[in-house]
Design an enzyme around this catalytic site. Sequence first.
Site, PDB file in Angstrom:
ATOM      1  N   LYS A  24      -9.781 -12.570 -16.294  1.00  0.00           N
ATOM      2  CA  LYS A  24     -10.037 -12.699 -17.728  1.00  0.00           C
ATOM      3  C   LYS A  24      -9.651 -14.074 -18.298  1.00  0.00           C
ATOM      4  O   LYS A  24     -10.427 -14.713 -19.002  1.00  0.00           O
ATOM      5  CB  LYS A  24      -9.243 -11.616 -18.455  1.00  0.00           C
ATOM      6  CG  LYS A  24      -9.595 -11.475 -19.895  1.00  0.00           C
ATOM      7  CD  LYS A  24     -10.630 -10.418 -20.022  1.00  0.00           C
ATOM      8  CE  LYS A  24     -11.210 -10.360 -21.397  1.00  0.00           C
ATOM      9  NZ  LYS A  24     -12.357  -9.449 -21.396  1.00  0.00           N
ATOM     10  N   CYS A  32       5.341  -5.984   1.621  1.00  0.00           N
ATOM     11  CA  CYS A  32       5.717  -4.566   1.548  1.00  0.00           C
ATOM     12  C   CYS A  32       5.065  -3.770   2.687  1.00  0.00           C
ATOM     13  O   CYS A  32       5.401  -3.971   3.840  1.00  0.00           O
ATOM     14  CB  CYS A  32       5.367  -4.019   0.155  1.00  0.00           C
ATOM     15  SG  CYS A  32       6.158  -2.447  -0.168  1.00  0.00           S
ATOM     16  N   TYR A  33       4.099  -2.892   2.389  1.00  0.00           N
ATOM     17  CA  TYR A  33       3.412  -2.178   3.480  1.00  0.00           C
ATOM     18  C   TYR A  33       2.843  -3.186   4.484  1.00  0.00           C
ATOM     19  O   TYR A  33       2.847  -2.946   5.687  1.00  0.00           O
ATOM     20  CB  TYR A  33       2.292  -1.304   2.910  1.00  0.00           C
ATOM     21  CG  TYR A  33       1.518  -0.535   3.964  1.00  0.00           C
ATOM     22  CD1 TYR A  33       2.014   0.651   4.474  1.00  0.00           C
ATOM     23  CD2 TYR A  33       0.315  -1.024   4.457  1.00  0.00           C
ATOM     24  CE1 TYR A  33       1.320   1.343   5.459  1.00  0.00           C
ATOM     25  CE2 TYR A  33      -0.391  -0.336   5.442  1.00  0.00           C
ATOM     26  CZ  TYR A  33       0.117   0.857   5.935  1.00  0.00           C
ATOM     27  OH  TYR A  33      -0.578   1.535   6.917  1.00  0.00           O
ATOM     28  N   GLY A  91       0.842  -1.193   0.000  1.00  0.00           N
ATOM     29  CA  GLY A  91       0.000   0.000   0.000  1.00  0.00           C
ATOM     30  C   GLY A  91       0.872   1.234   0.000  1.00  0.00           C
ATOM     31  O   GLY A  91       2.049   1.174   0.309  1.00  0.00           O
ATOM     32  N   GLU A 111       4.294 -11.089  -6.058  1.00  0.00           N
ATOM     33  CA  GLU A 111       3.203 -11.324  -7.012  1.00  0.00           C
ATOM     34  C   GLU A 111       3.494 -10.802  -8.408  1.00  0.00           C
ATOM     35  O   GLU A 111       2.793 -11.143  -9.347  1.00  0.00           O
ATOM     36  CB  GLU A 111       1.895 -10.692  -6.498  1.00  0.00           C
ATOM     37  CG  GLU A 111       1.924  -9.195  -6.275  1.00  0.00           C
ATOM     38  CD  GLU A 111       2.507  -8.786  -4.928  1.00  0.00           C
ATOM     39  OE1 GLU A 111       3.149  -9.636  -4.279  1.00  0.00           O
ATOM     40  OE2 GLU A 111       2.339  -7.619  -4.546  1.00  0.00           O
ATOM     41  N   HIS A 120       7.668  -7.481  -3.667  1.00  0.00           N
ATOM     42  CA  HIS A 120       6.375  -7.934  -4.194  1.00  0.00           C
ATOM     43  C   HIS A 120       6.535  -9.271  -4.917  1.00  0.00           C
ATOM     44  O   HIS A 120       6.881  -9.290  -6.102  1.00  0.00           O
ATOM     45  CB  HIS A 120       5.810  -6.885  -5.165  1.00  0.00           C
ATOM     46  CG  HIS A 120       5.337  -5.653  -4.475  1.00  0.00           C
ATOM     47  ND1 HIS A 120       4.060  -5.516  -3.982  1.00  0.00           N
ATOM     48  CD2 HIS A 120       5.985  -4.515  -4.152  1.00  0.00           C
ATOM     49  CE1 HIS A 120       3.931  -4.339  -3.395  1.00  0.00           C
ATOM     50  NE2 HIS A 120       5.094  -3.716  -3.491  1.00  0.00           N
ATOM     51  N   GLY A 131     -18.304  -9.029 -26.363  1.00  0.00           N
ATOM     52  CA  GLY A 131     -17.019  -9.379 -25.769  1.00  0.00           C
ATOM     53  C   GLY A 131     -17.089 -10.768 -25.140  1.00  0.00           C
ATOM     54  O   GLY A 131     -18.169 -11.354 -25.025  1.00  0.00           O
ATOM     55  N   VAL A 132     -15.932 -11.248 -24.745  1.00  0.00           N
ATOM     56  CA  VAL A 132     -15.872 -12.601 -24.199  1.00  0.00           C
ATOM     57  C   VAL A 132     -16.662 -12.708 -22.890  1.00  0.00           C
ATOM     58  O   VAL A 132     -17.390 -13.677 -22.676  1.00  0.00           O
ATOM     59  CB  VAL A 132     -14.394 -13.008 -23.963  1.00  0.00           C
ATOM     60  CG1 VAL A 132     -14.298 -14.386 -23.340  1.00  0.00           C
ATOM     61  CG2 VAL A 132     -13.621 -12.973 -25.271  1.00  0.00           C
ATOM     62  N   ASP A 133     -16.551 -11.689 -22.048  1.00  0.00           N
ATOM     63  CA  ASP A 133     -17.138 -11.803 -20.702  1.00  0.00           C
ATOM     64  C   ASP A 133     -18.651 -11.972 -20.729  1.00  0.00           C
ATOM     65  O   ASP A 133     -19.191 -12.928 -20.168  1.00  0.00           O
ATOM     66  CB  ASP A 133     -16.811 -10.567 -19.856  1.00  0.00           C
ATOM     67  CG  ASP A 133     -15.332 -10.262 -19.870  1.00  0.00           C
ATOM     68  OD1 ASP A 133     -14.563 -11.175 -20.194  1.00  0.00           O
ATOM     69  OD2 ASP A 133     -14.967  -9.115 -19.581  1.00  0.00           O
TER      70      ASP A 133
END
Length: 523
Positions: free
Chosen positions: A379, A86-87, A59, A182, A180, A235-237
């Site tokens: 997605k 991190c934070y 953050g 991720e 991080h 769209g795909v969604d």
Amino acid sequence: MDQTSHDRLLIIDFGSQVTQLIARRLRELNVYCEIHPYQNVDGAFLQAFDPRAVIFSGGPDSVMREGSPRPPAEVYRLGVPILGICYGQQVMMHDLGGKVEAGEHATAEFGRAYVTPTTSHSEVLDGWFSGDDDREQVWMSHGDHVSEIAPGFEVYGTSPGAPFAITGDPARRFYAVQFHPEVHHTPNGKTLYANFVRMAGFAGDWTMDAYREEAIRKIREQVGDKRVICGLSGGVDSSVAAVLIHEAIGDQLTCVFVDHGLLRLNEADEVVSMFRDNYNIPLIHADESELFLGELEGQSDPETKRKIIGKLFIDVFQKHANEIEGAEFLAQGTLYPDVIESVSFSGGPSVTIKSHHNVGGLPEKMGLKLVEPLRELFKDEVRALGRELGLPDSFIGRHPFPGPGLAIRCPGEITREKLEILRKADAVYIDQIRKHGLYDDIWQAFVAILPVRTVGVMGDGRTYDYACALRAVTSVDGMTADYYPFSHEFLGETATRIINEVKGINRVTYDITSKPPGTIEWE
Ligand code: XMP
């Protein structure tokens, strides 16, 4: 809060721009997780959520600032593993008796850094430091740093700016890292998450097949014998959502496809035939392009354009949806990133960059309840679900297309003339990409028509036509992106084709901006 039969991991969001990527990494490990902003997490919430493990995100704030974000004290008494990033590390250390210092001097680190191991080792680092040079690349982004670890903690890794880069208290199973794990620039980060969730006892059984079954069961339970309307964008969604809901409740579903006049070449026909002819899903095709283009006339501010489109979309959708008698539910292809984005609208910790096109507010206005079967998916997970449901690959693999359509690829004022030129240029560009077999390597590609005319010379004559920009990016989730490294031959050939085949364009540029600092779309 959603009810799932799987073990759940709670990510407490302190406002990092990359919090969603933590969820992404965990999903890849088949672990079910949810992100909740720290303001919403109190003791009662924790009890109801019943997490098997907790992660504190990074953050932008400083723990030394009074009133800065904190988790509830109860989290440390749950008896479940916690990982602070991190934070999140700084908060954990601060809360548990360590010290954090401001990093005005040499200890601030942004970008690539290297962590080396200490003599202590933890299971959370299995698979780390096994390369030749005994160090790991990590991605740092911190001003403050931990200057004293909390009692009970050990140090497993250090970097030049973060003496306590990797720390842990094995007795309580609390772990905390300054970097991080991720992000892609921490190449071994996923291993750290894999170790953490294994140590927490997750079974890793959250698969797409399980998701489909569960989603169908939940839709039937929620909807009963009532009618559902679904806004289809092509769209795909929204397509995957529609097919999934159709599988669950059949003809109780009607789709509404609003053509706002900002679609690509032949797009409306393709969508309509796909749903009517292939799936036999009842579909209302609302051609409202005159209305949208009329209201957009003379508007050039990006946010104004987005807001006009968003509002009209809702009005038009509502008008057509009212024709469907007895509808009680509105289906939306809302994805997990949209859920998080809308959290930030209502006071969540991360900053809003663009007003994304959504139909928020519509259900209350129409007295409809929401069906959002993709709310928990990213997605690429939606694509996997689409494949499970038998949607053709050519459709599933289509690049994402934004709700406001070509409006945000036409910076400045939108005119019918520009849209016409843009459609043709875009079709040539995509054709080139397909012919060179690059379509699936690229996450998203499109042309933007620029609000500038330039002078050229064609066939000994002077031209004064529009310039356009080609955009093509690689990305995993649209959150960060890099430009696609086309060969000069490809770019040259494409520019020639566009200028020769599309009247109105006499100059082609290639946009080589990454995200950040740019965004993918031009507006
Ligand atoms: P940006 O431009 O924010 O785009 O980097 C990230 C991704 O989101 C898409 N995008 C949108 N999608 N409604 C959508 O459904 C929107 O308002 C919207 N704006 C951008 C964009 O195409 C890219 O894939």
